[in-house]
Design a protein around this motif. Structure first.
Motif, PDB file in Angstrom:
ATOM      1  N   SER A  60      -4.368 -13.378   5.219  1.00 37.36           N
ATOM      2  CA  SER A  60      -4.410 -14.096   3.947  1.00 37.36           C
ATOM      3  C   SER A  60      -3.347 -15.192   3.925  1.00 37.36           C
ATOM      4  N   ASP A 112      -7.758 -13.723   1.583  1.00 35.96           N
ATOM      5  CA  ASP A 112      -7.116 -13.395   0.305  1.00 35.96           C
ATOM      6  C   ASP A 112      -8.133 -12.768  -0.642  1.00 35.96           C
ATOM      7  N   GLY A 136      -5.738  -8.394   4.904  1.00 34.95           N
ATOM      8  CA  GLY A 136      -4.496  -8.876   4.321  1.00 34.95           C
ATOM      9  C   GLY A 136      -3.624  -9.714   5.232  1.00 34.95           C
ATOM     10  N   VAL A 178       0.837  -1.196   0.000  1.00 39.70           N
ATOM     11  CA  VAL A 178       0.000   0.000   0.000  1.00 39.70           C
ATOM     12  C   VAL A 178       0.873   1.248   0.000  1.00 39.70           C
ATOM     13  N   ALA A 190      -9.283  -9.217   0.646  1.00 38.11           N
ATOM     14  CA  ALA A 190      -8.251  -8.202   0.430  1.00 38.11           C
ATOM     15  C   ALA A 190      -8.106  -7.886  -1.055  1.00 38.11           C
ATOM     16  N   LEU A 191      -8.106  -8.918  -1.893  1.00 30.76           N
ATOM     17  CA  LEU A 191      -7.977  -8.700  -3.328  1.00 30.76           C
ATOM     18  C   LEU A 191      -9.159  -7.907  -3.875  1.00 30.76           C
ATOM     19  N   ALA A 207      -8.641  -3.806   2.956  1.00 25.07           N
ATOM     20  CA  ALA A 207      -7.500  -4.564   2.438  1.00 25.07           C
ATOM     21  C   ALA A 207      -6.424  -4.725   3.511  1.00 25.07           C
ATOM     22  N   ALA A 248     -11.041  -5.802  -2.267  1.00 27.51           N
ATOM     23  CA  ALA A 248     -10.938  -4.424  -1.797  1.00 27.51           C
ATOM     24  C   ALA A 248      -9.923  -3.639  -2.615  1.00 27.51           C
ATOM     25  N   ILE A 249      -8.781  -4.275  -2.919  1.00 24.40           N
ATOM     26  CA  ILE A 249      -7.757  -3.591  -3.724  1.00 24.40           C
ATOM     27  C   ILE A 249      -8.279  -3.308  -5.124  1.00 24.40           C
TER      28      ILE A 249
END
Length: 409
Positions: free
Chosen positions: A310, A258, A307, A14, A261-262, A303, A264-265
């Motif tokens: 994950s 995982d 994260g 980030v 987080a993915l 994220a 959200a990114i």
């Protein structure tokens, strides 16, 4: 983004991403939008989205700095040492910032020809004292190096965070922990938004010579009063809430994290991409808090919170290159604009705002600017920032345990 004992893997991704969003934004601003180069979709996007990088920095900082407070609250320990907290914050930010600020101040007079008058000296003094964010006259503490505006807001958030946790500990310590304490933190975000609303409804900005065509001072008048310490602390506090969630989730590991987080990114990236294609100003959200608040900040916080639990994503994102870029990110942020302007003056005058039309020359010039900036940032971290942080830790005393997660925080 797996969690280790001393640091959070994944936060580096980030941080590095935020840094380069800002850098590429300032490079893209130099492209002539009416040229073939300006028609490139990436040039269009990065021309307007630099502020999202700043928003990512604030969420990340709030996330990293709040974790020790949440851990202490959940464990029934007292408020972490505020002396150590302040010492670490000063050691991390002040030396590099003061050096960039002072060098820029000197260059603005000797190379770029700005008058050494009382206003410029006042702005520089406000920057040295870390209070430049409280008034439009000092919002940009020096000429030329515009990105330094955010440091004052960051320092104000550093000060407001322990005050907020002091209030939370006064109410919740020994009574609330876990989810109820996190829900109570929503009152902190609400108080920040209320203060933001009061600020922009009571602070008046001189309308004379307002606009970016009048330089940084004119641009400051277009940002304030909506750019103020309380609105940025609302972003910071959103990251702090994400830290509270992460502390609760730290014992879990699952592929579902995982995916969360993915997602959200990707969603945060979609906001940046779509807003960049639409163009516009500072992408004001609720109550005119910048950068699509709160949706964008919530996604970055999500994220960061998911994260560390994950299984795979962190190994992909938090690679050695990402960690290196994250370690020098502060130097990249505070030096890149000075390098860009010096290159414009001494080598490529075409890289003025909105004038670059040659794609090859732009790519070569941008690569050189990025390379020089990274060298300076590496030297700054190796010979100034890291030694000062190591020196400051000698003064932490017996309460050092549990007051921080990593020097780069």
């Amino acid at each position: 983004m797996t969690q280790t004992e001393s640091r959070l893997d994944g936060a580096d991704f980030v941080r590095a991403s935020a840094c380069f969003v800002v850098l590429f934004h300032h490079l893209a601003q130099r492209i002539d939008a009416r040229s073939e180069l300006g028609g490139n979709v990436f040039a269009q996007v990065f021309n307007t989205v630099g502020g999202f990088g700043v928003g990512m920095f604030f969420v990340l900082s709030g996330f990293l700095l709040a974790r020790p407070f949440w851990q202490a609250l959940d464990d029934g320990r007292p408020l972490p040492s505020l002396r150590i907290y302040a010492l670490r914050r000063a050691a991390r930010i002040v030396p590099g910032f003061w050096l960039a600020l002072t060098v820029t101040f000197v260059l603005s007079v000797t190379v770029f020809g700005f008058a050494l008058d009382g206003w410029l000296c006042l702005r520089y003094a406000a920057g040295l004292l870390l209070v430049s964010d409280w008034h439009w006259t000092t919002l940009f503490p020096v000429e030329i190096n515009g990105p330094l505006w955010s440091i004052g807001f960051e320092v104000s958030s550093y000060a407001l965070l322990p005050l907020a946790f002091w209030a939370l500990f006064a109410v919740a310590a020994g009574r609330l922990r876990g989810l109820p304490a996190r829900l109570l933190w929503l009152a902190v975000i609400g108080a920040a938004l209320l203060a933001h609303w009061l600020f922009y409804n009571t602070v008046e900005v001189d309308p004379s010579r307002r606009g970016w065509q009048y330089g940084l001072q004119g641009g400051a008048k277009t940002w304030m009063p909506w750019f103020n310490p309380f609105g940025f602390f609302a972003m910071f506090a959103t990251g702090s809430l994400a830290a509270g969630a992460q502390v609760m989730l730290a014992r879990f590991r699952s592929v579902w994290f995982d995916l969360i987080a993915l997602a959200a990114i990707v969603a945060a990236g979609a906001i940046v991409w779509n807003d960049g294609l639409l163009g516009g100003g500072e992408f004001y959200g609720w109550l005119r808090v910048p950068y699509e608040f709160p949706l964008f900040q919530i996604l970055i916080g999500l994220a960061l919170a998911a994260g560390p639990s994950s299984r795979v994503l962190g190994r992909i994102l938090d690679n050695p290159l990402t960690r290196y870029l994250a370690s020098i990110s502060f130097g990249i942020y505070v030096w890149h604009y000075v390098v860009l302007e010096l290159v414009r003056v001494f080598w490529v005058p075409e890289i003025e705002h909105g004038t670059m039309r040659d794609a090859t020359k732009f790519l070569v010039t941008g690569t050189v600017i990025t390379g020089i900036t990274m060298v300076i940032a590496t030297l700054s971290y190796r010979w100034l920032e890291a030694p000062v942080m190591a020196w400051a830790r000698r003064f932490e005393g017996p309460r050092a345990d549990g007051t921080g997660v990593t020097a780069r925080a």
